[in-house]
Design an enzyme around this catalytic site. Structure first.
Site, short mmCIF file in Angstrom:
data_model
loop_
_atom_site.label_atom_id
_atom_site.label_comp_id
_atom_site.label_asym_id
_atom_site.label_seq_id
_atom_site.Cartn_x
_atom_site.Cartn_y
_atom_site.Cartn_z
N HIS A 496 0.83 -1.21 0.00
CA HIS A 496 0.00 0.00 0.00
C HIS A 496 0.86 1.27 0.00
O HIS A 496 0.49 2.26 0.62
CB HIS A 496 -0.90 0.03 1.24
CG HIS A 496 -1.86 -1.11 1.32
ND1 HIS A 496 -2.47 -1.51 2.49
CD2 HIS A 496 -2.33 -1.95 0.37
CE1 HIS A 496 -3.27 -2.54 2.25
NE2 HIS A 496 -3.20 -2.82 0.97
C1 LIG Z 1 -0.67 -7.35 -4.80
C2 LIG Z 1 -1.42 -6.13 -4.33
C3 LIG Z 1 -2.62 -6.31 -3.66
C4 LIG Z 1 -3.33 -5.19 -3.23
N1 LIG Z 1 -4.56 -5.38 -2.70
C5 LIG Z 1 -5.29 -4.30 -2.35
C6 LIG Z 1 -6.63 -4.47 -1.90
O1 LIG Z 1 -7.20 -5.56 -1.91
N2 LIG Z 1 -7.30 -3.35 -1.49
C7 LIG Z 1 -6.72 -2.13 -1.47
O2 LIG Z 1 -7.35 -1.17 -1.04
N3 LIG Z 1 -5.45 -1.94 -1.94
C8 LIG Z 1 -4.76 -2.99 -2.42
N4 LIG Z 1 -3.52 -2.80 -2.96
C9 LIG Z 1 -3.03 -1.42 -3.14
C10 LIG Z 1 -3.71 -0.72 -4.34
O3 LIG Z 1 -4.06 -1.66 -5.33
C11 LIG Z 1 -2.78 0.37 -4.91
O4 LIG Z 1 -2.53 1.34 -3.91
C12 LIG Z 1 -3.37 1.11 -6.11
O5 LIG Z 1 -3.90 0.22 -7.05
C13 LIG Z 1 -2.29 1.98 -6.78
O6 LIG Z 1 -2.83 2.62 -7.90
P1 LIG Z 1 -1.99 3.66 -8.75
O7 LIG Z 1 -2.91 4.24 -9.76
O8 LIG Z 1 -1.27 4.58 -7.86
O9 LIG Z 1 -0.85 2.81 -9.48
P2 LIG Z 1 -1.00 1.59 -10.50
O10 LIG Z 1 -2.36 1.00 -10.47
O11 LIG Z 1 0.15 0.69 -10.23
O12 LIG Z 1 -0.82 2.26 -11.94
C14 LIG Z 1 0.39 2.69 -12.47
C15 LIG Z 1 0.37 2.37 -13.96
O13 LIG Z 1 1.40 3.07 -14.61
C16 LIG Z 1 2.06 2.19 -15.50
N5 LIG Z 1 3.42 2.71 -15.66
C17 LIG Z 1 4.37 2.80 -14.70
N6 LIG Z 1 5.48 3.36 -15.21
C18 LIG Z 1 5.21 3.65 -16.50
C19 LIG Z 1 5.95 4.24 -17.54
N7 LIG Z 1 7.21 4.66 -17.34
N8 LIG Z 1 5.38 4.37 -18.76
C20 LIG Z 1 4.10 3.95 -18.98
N9 LIG Z 1 3.34 3.37 -18.01
C21 LIG Z 1 3.89 3.23 -16.79
C22 LIG Z 1 1.98 0.84 -14.81
O14 LIG Z 1 2.20 -0.22 -15.71
C23 LIG Z 1 0.57 0.88 -14.24
O15 LIG Z 1 -0.37 0.45 -15.17
C24 LIG Z 1 -2.80 -3.89 -3.41
C25 LIG Z 1 -1.58 -3.73 -4.07
C26 LIG Z 1 -0.89 -4.84 -4.54
C27 LIG Z 1 0.39 -4.64 -5.28
#
Ligand SMILES: Cc1cc2nc3c(=O)[nH]c(=O)nc-3n(C[C@H](O)[C@H](O)[C@H](O)COP(=O)(O)OP(=O)(O)OC[C@H]3O[C@@H](n4cnc5c(N)ncnc54)[C@H](O)[C@@H]3O)c2cc1C
Length: 567
Positions: A496
């Site tokens: 997280h």
């Molecule tokens: C295994 C796991 C289980 C989890 N379970 C839960 C849960 O059940 N409930 C909960 O509340 N939270 C959970 N979390 C936490 C939650 O899912 C995350 O905090 C949240 O999804 C993060 O979202 P984000 O948009 O910040 O990043 P992300 O969803 O990771 O999005 C970032 C995106 O950017 C892309 N990207 C990165 N760098 C580049 C680049 N240089 N060029 C182009 N694209 C790029 C990546 O490929 C990705 O698609 C979990 C996390 C993990 C890892």
């Protein structure tokens, strides 16, 4: 837009509602795999092609007994990002969390102001017996299906045990209070994972003004050093060519807590001295990569329990589950064993009305050697520790009662490894650098023991068990030194992580983006993902990241409507 992940999919979908705007979304990953559709397969997605497979740097005092002395930091690499590999549990931050953000100068981010954005996303599907849930807290008709995860019998046992141990049962984990135990809501539609790309991008994929480039990794944003304005996005396309695209309005960075700070630093925005180490021309000296916060969890409190008659790990059961899943989209494959119930508690160290410990449950079926290995690998357990788990689960199911630090005092940071965008940044998680965290976790462990020692659990022949971790073997079980040793060796990330592009007003010396998510002192770049959270919320971070995407899109629409986009 950089990154079509959890928040990025939301932002791209909402911005492309404006027909005059052209939205280009560049995502490093591909479409999510079929396996990611099946909720029960979630843990197995880690270390797959859909995972970036980040790992922390070895640090004294934490993750020491894990493989290579590092904690795993999975992150989704696909359209939908981490929402394609996560646990799908949909739990909003508490009122106090958001009011604290607002009190720190983040205008517009108080609970009353963000609640509408949570509800805007949501198509909440109550079950027949949940009709009384308070609709003040839920939305319907939004793109994201949220419903209660199916609870197998272990989950009901655990809820009963938690109640016997003195904790409250909550009707609705997303209602007025999170203090207590409840069946969890999750983003599941028709028995399949509802990731944010499926929810937000799928239905609008034919919009003429929405362009998605997959399998392409952004390498930096080129910023005019005089006007300090973002001009161009550079990316490596699927055929391994370096390409550039001109920015007409602005670039939204939604690459997540690890990659958003990395990209800002590669583009010249970050701690001056650190950027100079790698010969990167400094555009703006900001504390990018700092303020890293994560929920640390503990895997050493576990028990064996008599297996359920209905749920056994054998080839016939697997056929039954598959048949039920394929014909009715219900049953064991739509859920997790035990994890569909969780709870939040306050220890004696809690600073205010917010819980400082969450308790998760992970169940391993008797004889499921593969399940133990998958679970162990996801958290980086060594082969010998996994073997001890497989041994103890030969005849009985095993339940991990996992306390999680929801208000950690420890902080970490993310640094560049080099100026090469393909080199993963260095993650210093900083777990347990504060002794308060050790003390609080100890209380969390005692709370799990209290739940194990209830009559409800005894009726299922529960026995506390000890996981083999070599360096802690000489210590007496159940003593403070034993628990601390285990914490520092097999404590791990809840995945997280937040905070590395901290949101805050210009008066906040740690702030990277302002409350409108614009990078301080640079024109044409905003960040919209989990990295902007100034202070980690006490609940898991998925629902709140979706809310950030919704709110970001509205802020951007309003800014350009008022001709204030670049200012
Ligand atoms: C295994 C796991 C289980 C989890 N379970 C839960 C849960 O059940 N409930 C909960 O509340 N939270 C959970 N979390 C936490 C939650 O899912 C995350 O905090 C949240 O999804 C993060 O979202 P984000 O948009 O910040 O990043 P992300 O969803 O990771 O999005 C970032 C995106 O950017 C892309 N990207 C990165 N760098 C580049 C680049 N240089 N060029 C182009 N694209 C790029 C990546 O490929 C990705 O698609 C979990 C996390 C993990 C890892």
């Amino acid at each position: 837009m950089v990154g079509g992940g959890t928040a990025g999919s939301v932002v791209a979908s909402r911005l492309s509602e404006v027909p005059e705007w052209n939205v280009l979304l560049i995502e490093a990953g591909d479409n999510p795999s079929l396996m990611s559709e099946i909720p029960a397969m979630a843990v197995g997605l880690q270390k797959s092609d859909m995972d970036w497979k980040f790992m922390t740097e070895p640090q004294k005092g934490s993750c020491q007994g894990l493989r290579d002395q590092r904690c795993n930091w999975p992150r989704g690499r696909a359209l939908g990002g981490t929402s394609t590999i996560n646990g799908m549990l949909y739990i909003r931050g508490t009122k106090h969390d958001f009011d604290e953000w607002a009190a720190a100068g983040n205008d517009g981010w108080s609970y009353d102001e963000v609640l509408e954005y949570f509800k805007k996303s949501e198509d909440f599907r109550p079950r027949a017996n949940e009709k009384d849930l308070q609709f003040f807290y839920h939305g319907s008709g939004g793109p994201l299906t949220v419903q209660r995860m199916e609870s197998l019998d272990l989950a009901w046992t655990l809820l009963g045990a938690a109640k016997e141990a003195g904790y409250r049962e909550l009707d609705d984990i997303n209602g007025p209070s999170q203090l207590g135990f409840a069946h969890m809501d999750a983003t599941i539609i028709n028995g399949t994972r509802c990731n944010t790309a499926k929810a937000f991008l799928g239905p609008v994929k034919n919009r003429k003004n929405l362009h998605v480039i997959k399998n392409s990794t952004v390498t930096r944003i080129i910023i005019d050093p005089i006007g300090k304005e973002a001009k161009t996005v550079e990316f490596r396309s699927r055929d391994d060519k370096l390409q550039q695209v001109r920015i007409k309005k602005e670039v939204i960075l939604s690459a997540g807590t690890v990659s958003s700070p990395q990209l800002l630093m590669l583009s010249g925005i970050g701690p001056e001295a650190h950027l100079k180490e790698f010969g990167i021309k400094v555009i703006k000296d900001l504390k990018v990569g700092e303020n890293l916060q994560d929920h640390f969890l503990f895997l050493g409190s576990l028990c064996s329990i008599r297996s359920s008659e209905k749920l056994q790990s054998n080839p016939l059961s697997s056929l039954d589950w598959s048949y039920e899943y394929l014909t009715r989209r219900t049953g064991a494959l739509t859920t997790f064993y035990g994890t569909s119930v969780s709870g939040f508690i306050k220890t004696k160290f809690a600073l205010d009305d917010r819980p400082d410990i969450q308790i998760f449950f992970f169940g391993i079926l008797a004889n499921d050697t593969n399940g133990s290995a998958v679970f162990g690998k996801a958290f980086g357990l060594t082969d010998e520790t996994i073997l001890s788990l497989q041994e103890m689960s030969k005849e009985h199911d095993v339940v991990f009662m996992v306390p999680v630090l929801t208000r950690p005092s420890s902080r970490g940071k993310i640094l560049l490894r080099s100026a090469n965008p393909s080199d993963y940044p260095k993650i210093y998680a900083g777990y347990l650098t504060s002794t308060k965290d050790v003390d609080t976790m100890l209380e969390g462990i005692y709370a799990t023991v209290g739940i194990m020692e209830t009559d409800v659990m005894r009726r299922r022949d529960t026995r506390r068990r000890k996981l083999f971790v070599n360096v802690c073997e000489g210590l007496d079980f159940d003593t403070r030194s034993y628990w601390e040793c285990m914490m520092r060796n097999i404590g791990a990330s809840s995945f997280h992580a937040v905070g590395t592009c901290k949101m805050g007003p210009s008066s906040d010396p740690e702030a990277v983006v302002d409350p409108k998510l614009k990078v301080h002192g640079v024109k044409g770049i905003r960040v919209a993902d989990a990295s902007i959270m100034p202070q980690i919320i006490v609940t898991p971070t998925y629902a709140t990241t979706i809310m950030i995407g919704e709110k970001a899109a509205d802020i951007i629409k309003m800014d350009w409507h008022n001709n204030d986009g670049l200012h």
